[in-house]
Motif scaffolding. Structure first.
Motif, PDB file in Angstrom:
ATOM      1  N   CYS A  67      90.793 -84.134  37.193  1.00 45.03           N
ATOM      2  CA  CYS A  67      90.663 -82.701  36.844  1.00 45.03           C
ATOM      3  C   CYS A  67      90.020 -81.890  38.189  1.00 45.03           C
ATOM      4  O   CYS A  67      88.887 -82.590  38.198  1.00 45.03           O
TER       5      CYS A  67
ATOM      6  N   TRP B   3      93.904 -73.213  29.714  1.00 45.16           N
ATOM      7  CA  TRP B   3      93.085 -74.165  30.728  1.00 45.16           C
ATOM      8  C   TRP B   3      93.838 -75.809  30.384  1.00 45.16           C
ATOM      9  O   TRP B   3      94.285 -76.504  31.252  1.00 45.16           O
TER      10      TRP B   3
ATOM     11  N   HIS C 296      88.674 -80.607  26.296  1.00 38.55           N
ATOM     12  CA  HIS C 296      89.701 -80.654  27.154  1.00 38.55           C
ATOM     13  C   HIS C 296      90.745 -81.560  27.173  1.00 38.55           C
ATOM     14  O   HIS C 296      91.949 -81.568  27.092  1.00 38.55           O
TER      15      HIS C 296
ATOM     16  N   GLU D 134      94.597 -82.188  25.900  1.00 38.72           N
ATOM     17  CA  GLU D 134      95.529 -82.736  26.739  1.00 38.72           C
ATOM     18  C   GLU D 134      96.464 -83.629  26.068  1.00 38.72           C
ATOM     19  O   GLU D 134      97.657 -83.721  26.060  1.00 38.72           O
TER      20      GLU D 134
HETATM   21 ZN    ZN Z   1      92.032 -80.971  33.366  1.00 43.65          ZN
END
Ligand code: ZN
Ligand code: AMP
Length: 494
Positions: free
Chosen positions: A29, A206, A235, A239
């Motif tokens: 990332c 995001w 995050h 994902e």
């Molecule tokens: Zn990421």
């Protein structure tokens, strides 16, 4: 020995073996380009850079992708505030990130950008809706239904058994312990950037961005996924939920997370006045190589406490390494070889490798090279180093530098770039006298300095003391330190 790495998913140090033969597929990332990167960001990026350098040194073929988050809540807000497009807003900071990465010795990965993958992101959402793990709300936003993914929390080891079904969150970052359905796609808001797509107008969240880009570049399952420790939840958890719901396969096999950096023992924050971008430190006169060295000197899972004392120490360490290399390169040595020196060099290479294979223990690798420097310097002083010993010792330095990347003396031009940037950005008042001196000294090449020193010596021997003093003052003013030793005049840059 094979490489052993800590995997956040298994919460263990494991042997690392790629899924496909000798090829490592890795995703990190990257930065959110709404400002210049701070030294915490660069601690993480440098740790990942060291990992990819070591994988290459270990003989792996590497497919290494990093995203640039050029679309998120903060960017949308700032672009709207400034009345410019998202692309216009981020252009400056994307450029800044590339320049900073080069300055700090980060090898450029393959970079992918969120704004270049919008149709693929919409298609991804459509497939999740088809699978009934995502749903549309009345305003045209889409959310991921986390109740549909029972293993939610497996990376962060959070227990979500109490979660409230259907509770939603639409901001990119949240740190609540209670999990909620998160926004995959956000409906347009007045004054905010939005794209027309197959699932309607809006913009991606995001978390979705990284799932789509990583799988597009590396396949549905890949070897390594990296980032700072703050990304574990939500995050990376999100994902995983999106990606694995879609493919039914393990998303990333191994998760590499870098511990947060502290500054002088405290969390870095603007309100505490201890917040530094990379450029802030260079403006204060610190060399990029010192900063890189300091940021590489603590193993990535150990807390790194950034201090200005530590930065000064790092500068001394880099100088010692460079001087040692110089000594080996320019020295005149008697013919033959000294078995002890040969052994020292090859043991150092083995020790560095063993240290890095042990979950990238950078501190131990640095310890090994410094033991070589110390022992070899004593041997050099005693005239015990022979001509054939320099090659293996230089090889050890080279292996070290393939990972640490501090030996090339290119700080001068890099610092000059920051000085010029500050002048054009209206930050002239932040340029320290130390930076000005360093840039002046960087403008003199080694050959220029040698010539001036020879002239200075000739003048002194001819008893023209005014001339020799003037030359010395000129060199000192340009940041060159001159020492008279029993072997003649020695110099170094401050
Ligand atoms: Zn990421
Ligand atoms: P951002 O630009 O905020 O998306 O962050 C880029 C990367 O820097 C992410 O991997 C973050 O986890 C990481 N990061 C942010 N702050 C720190 C810190 N203080 N120490 C280490 N890594 C950090």
């Amino acid at each position: 020995m094979p490489l052993r790495l800590y995997n956040t998913m298994s919460a263990k140090v494991e042997e690392f073996h790629p899924l496909r033969n000798n090829e490592v597929r890795m995703y990190a990332c990257g930065p959110t380009v709404y400002d210049y990167g701070h030294i915490g960001n660069f601690r993480t990026f440098i740790a990942v850079d060291m990992l990819q350098r070591f994988l290459k040194q270990s003989g792996y073929k590497l497919r290494y992708v990093m995203n640039i988050t050029d679309l998120d809540d903060k960017i949308i807000r700032n672009a709207a505030r400034d009345g410019v497009s998202v692309q216009q807003y981020t252009a400056k900071y994307q450029k800044g990130f590339l320049e900073d990465s080069a300055m700090i010795g980060i090898e450029t990965p393959r970079l992918v950008r969120a704004t270049e993958h919008i149709p693929q992101m919409a298609a991804f959402v459509a497939k999740l809706v088809e699978k009934d793990v995502a749903y549309r709300t009345d305003d045209g936003s889409y959310y991921f239904r986390i109740a549909s993914f029972p293993r939610y929390g497996k990376l962060s080891k959070k227990d979500f058994s109490e979660m409230r079904r259907g509770a939603r969150v639409d901001v990119d970052e949240y740190d609540k312990d209670s999990a909620r359905d998160f926004a995959l796609w956000k409906a347009p808001k007045p004054g905010e950037a939005s794209w027309d797509t197959s699932i309607g107008p809006g913009r991606p969240g995001w978390h979705l961005e990284c799932s789509v880009m990583s799988m597009q570049e590396l396949g549905e399952s890949f070897d390594l996924h990296a980032g700072g420790e703050d990304l574990v939840f939500p995050h990376h958890e999100n994902e995983i939920a999106q990606s694995e719901s879609l493919t039914g396969k393990t998303f990333a096999r191994s998760w590499f997370h870098v511990r947060f950096l502290l500054v002088e023992g405290e969390k870095m924050s603007k309100s505490l006045g201890n917040f530094y971008t990379l450029r802030d430190l260079v403006l204060k006169g610190h060399k990029p190589s010192s900063i890189r060295y300091l940021l590489t000197s603590v193993p990535y899972r150990t807390q790194l406490n950034f201090t200005f004392d530590g930065l000064k120490q790092a500068a001394v360490s880099v100088e010692r390494l460079r001087n040692f290399r110089q000594r080996l390169t320019v020295g005149d040595f008697p013919a033959g070889s000294n078995p002890e020196m040969q052994r020292l060099a090859s043991e150092t290479i083995d020790r560095m490798r063993a240290a890095l294979e042990d979950d990238l223990n950078a501190a131990q690798a640095q310890g090994a090279i410094f033991e070589l420097v110390r022992k070899a310097n004593s041997a050099l002083d005693a005239g015990e180093v022979k001509k054939e010993d320099t090659r293996p010792m230089l090889q050890a330095l080279e292996k070290f530098d393939e990972i640490f990347a501090v030996l090339e003396d290119d700080d001068g031009p890099k610092m000059k770039q920051v000085l010029e940037w500050a002048s054009t950005e209206g930050r002239g008042q932040d340029i320290s006298p130390e930076l000005r001196d360093a840039v002046k000294s960087g403008e003199l090449s080694d050959a220029d300095i040698e010539t001036k020193i020879a002239e200075m010596e000739a003048a002194r021997q001819g008893r023209s003391f005014k001339v020799s003093d003037a030359l010395r003052a000129e060199l000192t003013g340009a940041g060159i330190v001159i020492e008279n030793t029993k072997d003649g005049v020695r110099w170094r840059r401050k």
